[in-house]
Design an enzyme around this catalytic site. Structure first.
Site, PDB file in Angstrom:
ATOM      1  N   ARG A  67     -18.060  -3.069  53.679  1.00 43.39           N
ATOM      2  CA  ARG A  67     -18.459  -4.553  53.389  1.00 43.39           C
ATOM      3  C   ARG A  67     -17.003  -5.508  53.065  1.00 43.39           C
ATOM      4  NH1 ARG A  67     -20.407  -7.359  48.349  1.00 43.39           N
ATOM      5  NH2 ARG A  67     -21.119  -9.303  49.099  1.00 43.39           N
ATOM      6  N   HIS A  71     -15.294  -8.394  54.658  1.00 46.51           N
ATOM      7  CA  HIS A  71     -15.108  -9.767  54.014  1.00 46.51           C
ATOM      8  C   HIS A  71     -13.323  -9.930  54.128  1.00 46.51           C
ATOM      9  CE1 HIS A  71     -18.342 -10.394  50.938  1.00 46.51           C
ATOM     10  NE2 HIS A  71     -18.910  -9.816  52.373  1.00 46.51           N
ATOM     11  N   ASN A  99     -17.753 -12.352  46.427  1.00 48.63           N
ATOM     12  CA  ASN A  99     -17.046 -10.955  45.995  1.00 48.63           C
ATOM     13  C   ASN A  99     -17.440 -10.642  44.705  1.00 48.63           C
ATOM     14  OD1 ASN A  99     -16.071 -10.839  48.815  1.00 48.63           O
ATOM     15  ND2 ASN A  99     -14.271 -12.022  48.255  1.00 48.63           N
ATOM     16  N   HIS A 198     -26.187  -3.197  57.191  1.00 50.90           N
ATOM     17  CA  HIS A 198     -27.179  -3.557  56.155  1.00 50.90           C
ATOM     18  C   HIS A 198     -28.313  -2.362  55.987  1.00 50.90           C
ATOM     19  CE1 HIS A 198     -26.599  -8.165  55.233  1.00 50.90           C
ATOM     20  NE2 HIS A 198     -25.353  -7.242  55.036  1.00 50.90           N
TER      21      HIS A 198
END
Length: 334
Positions: A67, A71, A99, A198
Protein backbone atom coordinates in the site's frame (compact mmCIF):
# COMPACT_ATOMS: atom_id res chain seq x y z
CA UNK A 1 -18.53 4.94 -25.80
CA UNK A 2 -16.18 5.82 -28.63
CA UNK A 3 -18.87 5.02 -31.22
CA UNK A 4 -21.00 7.88 -29.92
CA UNK A 5 -18.28 10.45 -30.54
CA UNK A 6 -18.20 12.44 -33.75
CA UNK A 7 -15.21 12.21 -36.07
CA UNK A 8 -13.91 15.60 -34.99
CA UNK A 9 -13.78 14.46 -31.35
CA UNK A 10 -11.96 11.20 -31.95
CA UNK A 11 -8.65 12.73 -32.99
CA UNK A 12 -7.90 14.57 -29.70
CA UNK A 13 -8.81 11.43 -27.76
CA UNK A 14 -6.54 9.24 -29.88
CA UNK A 15 -3.76 11.84 -29.74
CA UNK A 16 -4.06 12.02 -25.93
CA UNK A 17 -3.83 8.22 -25.68
CA UNK A 18 -0.72 8.18 -27.88
CA UNK A 19 0.92 10.91 -25.78
CA UNK A 20 -0.01 9.08 -22.57
CA UNK A 21 1.48 5.87 -23.95
CA UNK A 22 4.68 7.61 -25.01
CA UNK A 23 5.09 9.30 -21.62
CA UNK A 24 4.57 5.99 -19.82
CA UNK A 25 7.00 4.26 -22.20
CA UNK A 26 9.68 6.89 -21.64
CA UNK A 27 9.31 6.54 -17.85
CA UNK A 28 9.54 2.75 -18.09
CA UNK A 29 12.50 2.88 -20.46
CA UNK A 30 14.48 5.07 -18.07
CA UNK A 31 14.35 2.32 -15.44
CA UNK A 32 16.35 -0.87 -15.77
CA UNK A 33 16.26 -4.32 -14.22
CA UNK A 34 19.57 -4.87 -12.42
CA UNK A 35 20.33 -1.15 -12.23
CA UNK A 36 22.52 -1.70 -9.14
CA UNK A 37 24.21 -4.88 -10.39
CA UNK A 38 27.63 -3.22 -10.44
CA UNK A 39 27.23 -0.29 -8.04
CA UNK A 40 25.49 -2.15 -5.18
CA UNK A 41 24.95 -5.82 -6.04
CA UNK A 42 23.59 -6.75 -2.60
CA UNK A 43 20.86 -4.07 -2.54
CA UNK A 44 17.88 -6.21 -3.50
CA UNK A 45 18.94 -9.08 -1.24
CA UNK A 46 19.24 -6.70 1.72
CA UNK A 47 15.70 -5.43 1.14
CA UNK A 48 14.29 -8.94 0.75
CA UNK A 49 15.98 -10.03 3.98
CA UNK A 50 14.52 -7.07 5.89
CA UNK A 51 11.04 -7.70 4.46
CA UNK A 52 11.14 -11.42 5.20
CA UNK A 53 12.19 -10.79 8.80
CA UNK A 54 9.51 -8.15 9.41
CA UNK A 55 6.65 -10.00 7.68
CA UNK A 56 7.52 -13.25 9.47
CA UNK A 57 6.95 -11.43 12.75
CA UNK A 58 3.96 -9.39 11.55
CA UNK A 59 2.24 -10.64 8.36
CA UNK A 60 0.19 -7.44 8.16
CA UNK A 61 3.29 -5.48 7.19
CA UNK A 62 3.20 -7.05 3.71
CA UNK A 63 -0.04 -5.24 2.96
CA UNK A 64 1.38 -2.09 4.53
CA UNK A 65 4.44 -2.05 2.26
CA UNK A 66 2.46 -2.76 -0.92
CA UNK A 67 0.00 0.00 0.00
CA UNK A 68 2.87 2.38 0.79
CA UNK A 69 4.33 1.87 -2.70
CA UNK A 70 0.90 2.54 -4.23
CA UNK A 71 0.47 5.69 -2.16
CA UNK A 72 3.96 6.81 -3.15
CA UNK A 73 3.47 6.29 -6.88
CA UNK A 74 0.05 7.96 -7.11
CA UNK A 75 1.33 11.14 -5.41
CA UNK A 76 4.17 12.90 -7.26
CA UNK A 77 5.14 9.61 -8.90
CA UNK A 78 7.32 6.87 -7.40
CA UNK A 79 9.81 9.24 -5.76
CA UNK A 80 9.80 8.19 -2.10
CA UNK A 81 7.91 11.34 -1.08
CA UNK A 82 5.61 9.27 1.13
CA UNK A 83 8.61 8.37 3.30
CA UNK A 84 9.52 11.93 4.27
CA UNK A 85 8.81 13.18 7.78
CA UNK A 86 7.17 16.55 8.34
CA UNK A 87 9.36 19.56 9.01
CA UNK A 88 8.40 22.70 11.00
CA UNK A 89 5.67 24.46 9.05
CA UNK A 90 5.63 21.77 6.35
CA UNK A 91 3.44 18.75 7.17
CA UNK A 92 4.27 15.85 4.83
CA UNK A 93 2.19 13.18 3.08
CA UNK A 94 2.50 11.05 6.21
CA UNK A 95 0.17 13.48 8.02
CA UNK A 96 -2.63 13.18 5.46
CA UNK A 97 -5.74 11.43 6.84
CA UNK A 98 -5.32 8.99 3.96
CA UNK A 99 -1.99 7.87 5.46
CA UNK A 100 -2.18 8.65 9.16
CA UNK A 101 -2.48 6.50 11.20
CA UNK A 102 -3.10 3.64 8.76
CA UNK A 103 0.12 3.57 6.70
CA UNK A 104 2.71 1.22 8.20
CA UNK A 105 6.04 -0.41 7.47
CA UNK A 106 8.29 2.67 7.56
CA UNK A 107 10.67 0.96 9.97
CA UNK A 108 11.24 -1.86 7.45
CA UNK A 109 12.33 0.66 4.82
CA UNK A 110 14.55 2.41 7.38
CA UNK A 111 16.27 -0.84 8.36
CA UNK A 112 16.92 -1.91 4.77
CA UNK A 113 18.16 1.54 3.77
CA UNK A 114 20.54 1.74 6.77
CA UNK A 115 22.17 -1.56 5.85
CA UNK A 116 22.43 -0.58 2.19
CA UNK A 117 24.01 2.77 3.15
CA UNK A 118 26.59 0.92 5.24
CA UNK A 119 27.64 -1.06 2.18
CA UNK A 120 26.93 1.36 -0.70
CA UNK A 121 26.65 4.98 0.52
CA UNK A 122 24.26 7.17 -1.48
CA UNK A 123 23.85 4.75 -4.36
CA UNK A 124 20.37 3.23 -3.87
CA UNK A 125 17.32 5.49 -3.70
CA UNK A 126 14.61 5.21 -1.08
CA UNK A 127 12.06 5.05 -3.89
CA UNK A 128 13.76 1.90 -5.21
CA UNK A 129 14.01 0.38 -1.73
CA UNK A 130 10.22 0.81 -1.42
CA UNK A 131 9.59 -0.69 -4.87
CA UNK A 132 11.75 -3.71 -3.98
CA UNK A 133 9.97 -4.05 -0.61
CA UNK A 134 6.53 -4.10 -2.27
CA UNK A 135 7.69 -6.86 -4.63
CA UNK A 136 9.24 -8.85 -1.79
CA UNK A 137 6.05 -8.53 0.25
CA UNK A 138 4.00 -9.97 -2.63
CA UNK A 139 6.46 -12.85 -2.89
CA UNK A 140 6.49 -13.53 0.85
CA UNK A 141 2.70 -13.71 1.28
CA UNK A 142 1.57 -14.66 -2.23
CA UNK A 143 4.44 -16.35 -4.06
CA UNK A 144 4.25 -13.60 -6.71
CA UNK A 145 7.75 -12.70 -7.85
CA UNK A 146 8.83 -10.29 -10.57
CA UNK A 147 11.85 -8.32 -11.70
CA UNK A 148 11.70 -4.68 -10.57
CA UNK A 149 13.15 -2.13 -13.00
CA UNK A 150 15.10 0.37 -10.88
CA UNK A 151 17.00 3.61 -11.15
CA UNK A 152 14.41 5.86 -9.52
CA UNK A 153 15.68 8.90 -7.69
CA UNK A 154 14.16 10.52 -4.62
CA UNK A 155 12.03 13.64 -4.59
CA UNK A 156 12.53 16.53 -2.20
CA UNK A 157 8.90 17.59 -1.74
CA UNK A 158 6.12 15.98 0.34
CA UNK A 159 2.86 17.82 1.03
CA UNK A 160 0.08 16.80 3.42
CA UNK A 161 -2.78 17.90 1.13
CA UNK A 162 -1.72 16.00 -1.98
CA UNK A 163 -2.68 12.38 -1.15
CA UNK A 164 -6.39 13.20 -0.96
CA UNK A 165 -6.14 14.84 -4.39
CA UNK A 166 -4.64 11.79 -6.09
CA UNK A 167 -5.57 8.62 -4.20
CA UNK A 168 -9.00 7.02 -4.78
CA UNK A 169 -11.24 7.08 -1.69
CA UNK A 170 -13.08 3.93 -0.54
CA UNK A 171 -16.46 5.24 -1.76
CA UNK A 172 -15.47 5.57 -5.45
CA UNK A 173 -17.50 3.65 -8.04
CA UNK A 174 -15.96 1.76 -10.95
CA UNK A 175 -16.17 4.70 -13.35
CA UNK A 176 -14.44 7.02 -10.90
CA UNK A 177 -11.76 4.40 -10.24
CA UNK A 178 -11.21 3.94 -13.97
CA UNK A 179 -10.73 7.70 -14.43
CA UNK A 180 -8.42 7.94 -11.40
CA UNK A 181 -6.13 5.17 -12.65
CA UNK A 182 -6.26 6.45 -16.25
CA UNK A 183 -4.84 9.76 -15.06
CA UNK A 184 -1.78 7.77 -13.96
CA UNK A 185 -1.56 5.95 -17.30
CA UNK A 186 -3.04 2.67 -16.04
CA UNK A 187 -5.77 0.72 -17.85
CA UNK A 188 -9.16 -0.46 -16.60
CA UNK A 189 -7.91 -4.04 -16.37
CA UNK A 190 -4.80 -2.92 -14.47
CA UNK A 191 -7.04 -1.07 -12.01
CA UNK A 192 -9.10 -4.22 -11.40
CA UNK A 193 -5.92 -6.31 -11.17
CA UNK A 194 -4.21 -4.04 -8.65
CA UNK A 195 -7.38 -3.90 -6.55
CA UNK A 196 -6.65 -7.56 -5.80
CA UNK A 197 -4.04 -6.34 -3.32
CA UNK A 198 -7.07 -5.94 -1.05
CA UNK A 199 -6.91 -9.69 -0.49
CA UNK A 200 -4.55 -8.77 2.35
CA UNK A 201 -4.54 -6.02 4.94
CA UNK A 202 -7.22 -4.39 7.05
CA UNK A 203 -9.63 -1.48 6.85
CA UNK A 204 -10.92 0.83 9.55
CA UNK A 205 -14.65 0.51 10.16
CA UNK A 206 -15.10 4.19 9.31
CA UNK A 207 -14.19 3.42 5.68
CA UNK A 208 -17.31 1.30 5.13
CA UNK A 209 -19.66 1.81 8.12
CA UNK A 210 -22.05 3.81 5.94
CA UNK A 211 -22.81 0.53 4.13
CA UNK A 212 -23.95 -0.96 7.44
CA UNK A 213 -25.88 1.86 9.08
CA UNK A 214 -26.57 4.83 6.80
CA UNK A 215 -26.47 3.71 3.18
CA UNK A 216 -29.36 5.85 1.91
CA UNK A 217 -32.83 7.09 2.84
CA UNK A 218 -34.48 3.85 1.72
CA UNK A 219 -31.93 1.31 2.90
CA UNK A 220 -29.93 1.87 6.10
CA UNK A 221 -27.88 -1.19 5.05
CA UNK A 222 -26.39 -1.55 1.57
CA UNK A 223 -28.72 -4.06 -0.18
CA UNK A 224 -25.85 -5.24 -2.40
CA UNK A 225 -23.97 -6.63 0.62
CA UNK A 226 -24.50 -10.25 1.63
CA UNK A 227 -26.76 -10.04 4.74
CA UNK A 228 -24.76 -12.66 6.66
CA UNK A 229 -21.55 -10.75 5.94
CA UNK A 230 -23.21 -7.52 7.09
CA UNK A 231 -24.23 -9.15 10.38
CA UNK A 232 -20.65 -10.31 10.93
CA UNK A 233 -19.31 -6.82 10.23
CA UNK A 234 -21.75 -5.23 12.67
CA UNK A 235 -20.29 -7.38 15.45
CA UNK A 236 -16.86 -5.93 14.64
CA UNK A 237 -18.00 -2.38 13.89
CA UNK A 238 -20.68 -1.07 16.26
CA UNK A 239 -22.40 2.23 15.33
CA UNK A 240 -19.91 5.08 15.63
CA UNK A 241 -22.14 6.88 18.13
CA UNK A 242 -21.58 4.07 20.62
CA UNK A 243 -17.80 4.27 20.75
CA UNK A 244 -15.01 6.68 20.08
CA UNK A 245 -12.74 3.98 18.65
CA UNK A 246 -12.34 2.96 15.01
CA UNK A 247 -11.66 -0.80 14.92
CA UNK A 248 -10.19 -2.64 11.94
CA UNK A 249 -11.35 -5.74 10.09
CA UNK A 250 -9.61 -7.79 7.37
CA UNK A 251 -10.29 -6.62 3.83
CA UNK A 252 -10.68 -10.28 2.84
CA UNK A 253 -11.79 -12.65 5.58
CA UNK A 254 -11.04 -16.09 4.09
CA UNK A 255 -7.24 -15.78 3.79
CA UNK A 256 -6.41 -12.36 5.26
CA UNK A 257 -2.63 -12.89 5.22
CA UNK A 258 -2.40 -14.54 1.79
CA UNK A 259 -2.18 -12.49 -1.41
CA UNK A 260 -4.44 -14.48 -3.73
CA UNK A 261 -7.50 -14.26 -5.97
CA UNK A 262 -10.04 -15.08 -3.24
CA UNK A 263 -10.73 -11.34 -3.09
CA UNK A 264 -12.52 -11.66 -6.43
CA UNK A 265 -14.53 -14.65 -5.23
CA UNK A 266 -15.68 -12.53 -2.30
CA UNK A 267 -16.86 -9.84 -4.73
CA UNK A 268 -18.90 -12.46 -6.63
CA UNK A 269 -20.50 -13.44 -3.31
CA UNK A 270 -21.28 -9.79 -2.49
CA UNK A 271 -18.72 -9.77 0.31
CA UNK A 272 -16.59 -6.88 -0.86
CA UNK A 273 -15.79 -4.73 2.14
CA UNK A 274 -15.45 -1.28 0.57
CA UNK A 275 -17.75 0.36 -1.94
CA UNK A 276 -14.70 0.65 -4.21
CA UNK A 277 -14.29 -3.14 -3.97
CA UNK A 278 -17.86 -4.31 -4.55
CA UNK A 279 -18.40 -1.84 -7.40
CA UNK A 280 -15.96 -3.88 -9.51
CA UNK A 281 -18.42 -6.77 -9.62
CA UNK A 282 -21.55 -4.64 -9.76
CA UNK A 283 -20.32 -2.56 -12.71
CA UNK A 284 -20.86 -3.99 -16.25
CA UNK A 285 -17.49 -2.60 -17.39
CA UNK A 286 -15.50 -4.65 -14.85
CA UNK A 287 -17.73 -7.60 -13.92
CA UNK A 288 -16.19 -10.00 -16.45
CA UNK A 289 -12.69 -9.07 -15.29
CA UNK A 290 -13.63 -9.93 -11.71
CA UNK A 291 -15.07 -13.28 -12.84
CA UNK A 292 -11.95 -14.13 -14.84
CA UNK A 293 -9.63 -13.21 -11.96
CA UNK A 294 -11.71 -15.31 -9.57
CA UNK A 295 -11.57 -18.29 -11.93
CA UNK A 296 -7.95 -18.03 -13.09
CA UNK A 297 -5.91 -17.21 -10.00
CA UNK A 298 -2.49 -17.95 -11.53
CA UNK A 299 -3.23 -15.67 -14.47
CA UNK A 300 -4.27 -12.92 -12.06
CA UNK A 301 -0.92 -13.32 -10.28
CA UNK A 302 0.94 -12.79 -13.56
CA UNK A 303 -1.19 -9.76 -14.39
CA UNK A 304 -0.61 -8.36 -10.92
CA UNK A 305 3.16 -8.58 -11.40
CA UNK A 306 2.96 -6.75 -14.74
CA UNK A 307 0.64 -4.07 -13.37
CA UNK A 308 2.94 -3.44 -10.40
CA UNK A 309 5.87 -2.87 -12.76
CA UNK A 310 3.74 -0.43 -14.77
CA UNK A 311 2.60 1.36 -11.62
CA UNK A 312 6.20 1.52 -10.41
CA UNK A 313 7.13 3.61 -13.46
CA UNK A 314 4.65 6.44 -12.86
CA UNK A 315 6.32 9.86 -13.15
CA UNK A 316 9.68 8.58 -11.94
CA UNK A 317 12.69 10.84 -11.39
CA UNK A 318 15.83 9.51 -13.09
CA UNK A 319 19.24 10.65 -14.28
CA UNK A 320 20.15 13.97 -12.68
CA UNK A 321 16.65 14.69 -11.39
CA UNK A 322 15.94 14.34 -7.68
CA UNK A 323 18.58 12.91 -5.35
CA UNK A 324 19.67 9.77 -3.51
CA UNK A 325 18.69 10.37 0.11
CA UNK A 326 21.03 9.24 2.86
CA UNK A 327 18.05 8.74 5.19
CA UNK A 328 14.60 8.06 3.78
CA UNK A 329 12.81 10.31 6.28
CA UNK A 330 14.70 13.51 5.43
CA UNK A 331 15.99 15.22 2.29
CA UNK A 332 19.73 15.70 1.94
CA UNK A 333 21.14 18.99 3.17
CA UNK A 334 22.49 21.20 0.44
Amino acid sequence: MMSSLGGSEKMPTIFFCIVLFLVASVSSASLKVGFYKSSCPSAEMIVRKAVNKAVSKNPGLAAGLIRMHFHDCFVRGCDGSVLLDSTPGNPSEKESPVNNPSLRGFEVIDEAKAEIEAQCPQIVSCADVLAFAARDSAYKVGGINYAVPSGRRDGRVSLKDEPTLHLPPPFFNAKQLEENFARKGLSLDEMVTLSGAHSIGVSHCSSFSNRLYSFNATHPQDPSMDPEFARYLKTKCPPSSNTGSDPTVPLEVQTPNRLDSKYYKDLKNHRGLLTSDQTLFDSPSTKRMVKNNARYGANWGNKYASAMVRMGAIDVLTGINGEIRKHCRVVNYR
